[in-house]
Motif scaffolding. Structure first.
Motif, PDB file in Angstrom:
ATOM      1  N   THR A  24       0.832  -1.206   0.000  1.00  0.00           N
ATOM      2  CA  THR A  24       0.000   0.000   0.000  1.00  0.00           C
ATOM      3  C   THR A  24       0.863   1.251   0.000  1.00  0.00           C
ATOM      4  N   LEU A  25       1.933   1.254   0.785  1.00  0.00           N
ATOM      5  CA  LEU A  25       2.831   2.403   0.840  1.00  0.00           C
ATOM      6  C   LEU A  25       3.482   2.655  -0.514  1.00  0.00           C
ATOM      7  N   VAL A  26       3.951   1.591  -1.153  1.00  0.00           N
ATOM      8  CA  VAL A  26       4.556   1.735  -2.482  1.00  0.00           C
ATOM      9  C   VAL A  26       3.543   2.308  -3.466  1.00  0.00           C
ATOM     10  N   PHE A  27       2.307   1.827  -3.369  1.00  0.00           N
ATOM     11  CA  PHE A  27       1.280   2.341  -4.287  1.00  0.00           C
ATOM     12  C   PHE A  27       1.028   3.827  -4.047  1.00  0.00           C
ATOM     13  N   VAL A  28       0.952   4.234  -2.797  1.00  0.00           N
ATOM     14  CA  VAL A  28       0.719   5.654  -2.486  1.00  0.00           C
ATOM     15  C   VAL A  28       1.835   6.506  -3.073  1.00  0.00           C
ATOM     16  N   VAL A  29       3.083   6.062  -2.911  1.00  0.00           N
ATOM     17  CA  VAL A  29       4.221   6.824  -3.442  1.00  0.00           C
ATOM     18  C   VAL A  29       4.138   6.935  -4.963  1.00  0.00           C
ATOM     19  N   THR A  30       3.883   5.817  -5.631  1.00  0.00           N
ATOM     20  CA  THR A  30       3.818   5.844  -7.092  1.00  0.00           C
ATOM     21  C   THR A  30       2.616   6.636  -7.588  1.00  0.00           C
ATOM     22  N   ALA A  31       1.506   6.565  -6.861  1.00  0.00           N
ATOM     23  CA  ALA A  31       0.315   7.326  -7.251  1.00  0.00           C
ATOM     24  C   ALA A  31       0.564   8.826  -7.123  1.00  0.00           C
ATOM     25  N   VAL A  32       1.228   9.226  -6.045  1.00  0.00           N
ATOM     26  CA  VAL A  32       1.540  10.648  -5.859  1.00  0.00           C
ATOM     27  C   VAL A  32       2.493  11.116  -6.952  1.00  0.00           C
ATOM     28  N   GLN A  33       3.512  10.327  -7.248  1.00  0.00           N
ATOM     29  CA  GLN A  33       4.483  10.716  -8.266  1.00  0.00           C
ATOM     30  C   GLN A  33       3.866  10.790  -9.655  1.00  0.00           C
ATOM     31  N   SER A  34       2.970   9.866  -9.962  1.00  0.00           N
ATOM     32  CA  SER A  34       2.346   9.831 -11.291  1.00  0.00           C
ATOM     33  C   SER A  34       1.085  10.681 -11.376  1.00  0.00           C
ATOM     34  N   ARG A  35       0.607  11.147 -10.207  1.00  0.00           N
ATOM     35  CA  ARG A  35      -0.629  11.926 -10.128  1.00  0.00           C
ATOM     36  C   ARG A  35      -1.814  11.170 -10.721  1.00  0.00           C
ATOM     37  N   SER A  36      -1.838   9.888 -10.415  1.00  0.00           N
ATOM     38  CA  SER A  36      -2.904   9.030 -10.930  1.00  0.00           C
ATOM     39  C   SER A  36      -3.042   7.827 -10.016  1.00  0.00           C
ATOM     40  N   VAL A  37      -4.246   7.237  -9.989  1.00  0.00           N
ATOM     41  CA  VAL A  37      -4.425   5.973  -9.285  1.00  0.00           C
ATOM     42  C   VAL A  37      -4.725   4.838 -10.263  1.00  0.00           C
ATOM     43  N   MET A  38      -4.727   5.163 -11.563  1.00  0.00           N
ATOM     44  CA  MET A  38      -5.055   4.171 -12.572  1.00  0.00           C
ATOM     45  C   MET A  38      -3.884   3.816 -13.478  1.00  0.00           C
ATOM     46  N   VAL A  40       0.107   4.070 -12.594  1.00  0.00           N
ATOM     47  CA  VAL A  40       1.055   4.630 -11.627  1.00  0.00           C
ATOM     48  C   VAL A  40       2.512   4.266 -11.903  1.00  0.00           C
ATOM     49  N   ILE A  41       2.789   3.546 -12.981  1.00  0.00           N
ATOM     50  CA  ILE A  41       4.139   3.013 -13.152  1.00  0.00           C
ATOM     51  C   ILE A  41       5.074   3.954 -13.898  1.00  0.00           C
ATOM     52  N   TRP A  42       4.761   4.226 -15.163  1.00  0.00           N
ATOM     53  CA  TRP A  42       5.755   4.834 -16.040  1.00  0.00           C
ATOM     54  C   TRP A  42       5.959   6.325 -15.804  1.00  0.00           C
ATOM     55  N   ASP A  43       5.064   6.967 -15.104  1.00  0.00           N
ATOM     56  CA  ASP A  43       5.276   8.367 -14.733  1.00  0.00           C
ATOM     57  C   ASP A  43       5.782   8.504 -13.300  1.00  0.00           C
ATOM     58  N   GLY A  47       8.163   3.598  -9.531  1.00  0.00           N
ATOM     59  CA  GLY A  47       7.543   2.535 -10.317  1.00  0.00           C
ATOM     60  C   GLY A  47       8.452   2.032 -11.414  1.00  0.00           C
ATOM     61  N   GLU A  48       9.130   2.926 -12.104  1.00  0.00           N
ATOM     62  CA  GLU A  48      10.019   2.535 -13.198  1.00  0.00           C
ATOM     63  C   GLU A  48      11.209   1.722 -12.695  1.00  0.00           C
ATOM     64  N   GLN A  49      11.659   2.003 -11.485  1.00  0.00           N
ATOM     65  CA  GLN A  49      12.788   1.267 -10.926  1.00  0.00           C
ATOM     66  C   GLN A  49      12.379  -0.090 -10.355  1.00  0.00           C
ATOM     67  N   MET A  50      11.109  -0.244  -9.976  1.00  0.00           N
ATOM     68  CA  MET A  50      10.673  -1.472  -9.314  1.00  0.00           C
ATOM     69  C   MET A  50      10.056  -2.491 -10.247  1.00  0.00           C
ATOM     70  N   ILE A  51       9.523  -2.076 -11.380  1.00  0.00           N
ATOM     71  CA  ILE A  51       8.795  -2.993 -12.253  1.00  0.00           C
ATOM     72  C   ILE A  51       9.721  -4.029 -12.868  1.00  0.00           C
ATOM     73  N   LEU A  52       9.203  -5.230 -13.054  1.00  0.00           N
ATOM     74  CA  LEU A  52       9.956  -6.284 -13.727  1.00  0.00           C
ATOM     75  C   LEU A  52       9.703  -6.169 -15.225  1.00  0.00           C
ATOM     76  N   PHE A  53      10.751  -5.863 -15.965  1.00  0.00           N
ATOM     77  CA  PHE A  53      10.643  -5.704 -17.417  1.00  0.00           C
ATOM     78  C   PHE A  53      11.951  -6.202 -18.016  1.00  0.00           C
ATOM     79  N   GLY A  54      11.866  -7.287 -18.759  1.00  0.00           N
ATOM     80  CA  GLY A  54      13.047  -7.957 -19.269  1.00  0.00           C
ATOM     81  C   GLY A  54      14.127  -7.057 -19.840  1.00  0.00           C
ATOM     82  N   HIS A  72       2.105  -2.289  -7.706  1.00  0.00           N
ATOM     83  CA  HIS A  72       0.834  -2.581  -8.371  1.00  0.00           C
ATOM     84  C   HIS A  72       0.505  -1.515  -9.405  1.00  0.00           C
ATOM     85  N   LEU A  73      -0.198  -1.943 -10.448  1.00  0.00           N
ATOM     86  CA  LEU A  73      -0.398  -1.100 -11.626  1.00  0.00           C
ATOM     87  C   LEU A  73      -1.426  -0.005 -11.416  1.00  0.00           C
ATOM     88  N   ASP A  74      -2.472  -0.311 -10.652  1.00  0.00           N
ATOM     89  CA  ASP A  74      -3.526   0.676 -10.419  1.00  0.00           C
ATOM     90  C   ASP A  74      -4.255   0.319  -9.130  1.00  0.00           C
TER      91      ASP A  74
END
Length: 224
Positions: A24-38, A40-43, A47-54, A72-74
């Protein structure tokens, strides 16, 4: 009423509570940074540092295989996974003990990430669901140890696997990776012997480490 029900569900399950709080804490941080709750990753730098992407595993690669399990994505993704974590994780934790539970949970996240890197390398992946599938498999062993009806946990696994197969928006390989490791270690993780539980959990985690290392070596990453 709902807070009391949640409190009762999480009783004697501190690790589950902490994992849910971290997600939940990670989601709040990413949501605040991306200014979205839907989305939250690429902005979100976090999120960009934590996501698993080959293609990005060369950057923070080892940690991505673990950190993605807490991202989490949204808001819907978070809510569904936390609901499952609270009600399944707490039950498993109370049975196996908080220490083995934490180690096994991390192993579930890593083996889920390993499966994604091995079979679905170019698809960005995040979420606790790989570890949740591991817990669902362990829940079957818990029910067997208690000599209770196996139909409920088996149905839970079957419905979720069917959903994974039918939905193009979920990580099938991530789910299967977690499910398989849960099926492999579930019997020993639910042993009456506490040492056996620790050995099972630690073995699953230790076995994942060299595989993660190999899959995140620069020489093994495909060039796109």
């Amino acid at each position: 009423m709902f807070p009391n029900a949640m409190k009762n569900t999480l009783k004697n399950a501190p690790a589950t509570s902490v994992i849910a709080a971290l997600c939940t804490l990670v989601f709040v941080v990413t949501a605040v940074q991306s200014r979205s709750v839907m989305d939250v990753i690429w902005d979100s730098p976090v999120g960009e540092q934590m996501i698993l992407f080959g293609p990005l595993v060369y950057d923070w690669g080892y940690l991505r295989t673990l950190s993605a399990g807490f991202l989490h994505l949204d808001i819907t993704h978070l809510a569904l996974n936390m609901f499952m974590l609270v009600f399944i994780g707490a039950e498993v934790e109370r049975f196996v003990g908080s220490g083995p539970f934490v180690v096994a949970y991390c192993a579930g996240v890593l083996w889920s990430s390993i499966s994604v890197l091995a079979f679905n390398f170019t698809t960005p992946t995040a979420g606790a669901s790989g570890a949740l599938y591991m817990l669902m498999a362990v829940l079957i062993a818990v029910a067997y140890r208690r000599s209770t009806d196996l139909r409920a946990p088996l149905t839970l696994v079957a419905v979720n696997v069917a959903y994974s197969l039918m939905s193009p928006t979920v990580s099938l390989w991530g789910h299967l990776g977690g499910l398989v490791v849960g099926l492999v270690v579930g019997w020993w993780l639910t042993s009456p012997n506490v040492r056996t539980r620790w050995v099972a959990a630690c073995s699953a985690l230790v076995a994942a480490v060299p595989v993660v290392w190999v899959l995140t070596l620069p020489s093994t990453i495909p060039v796109y």
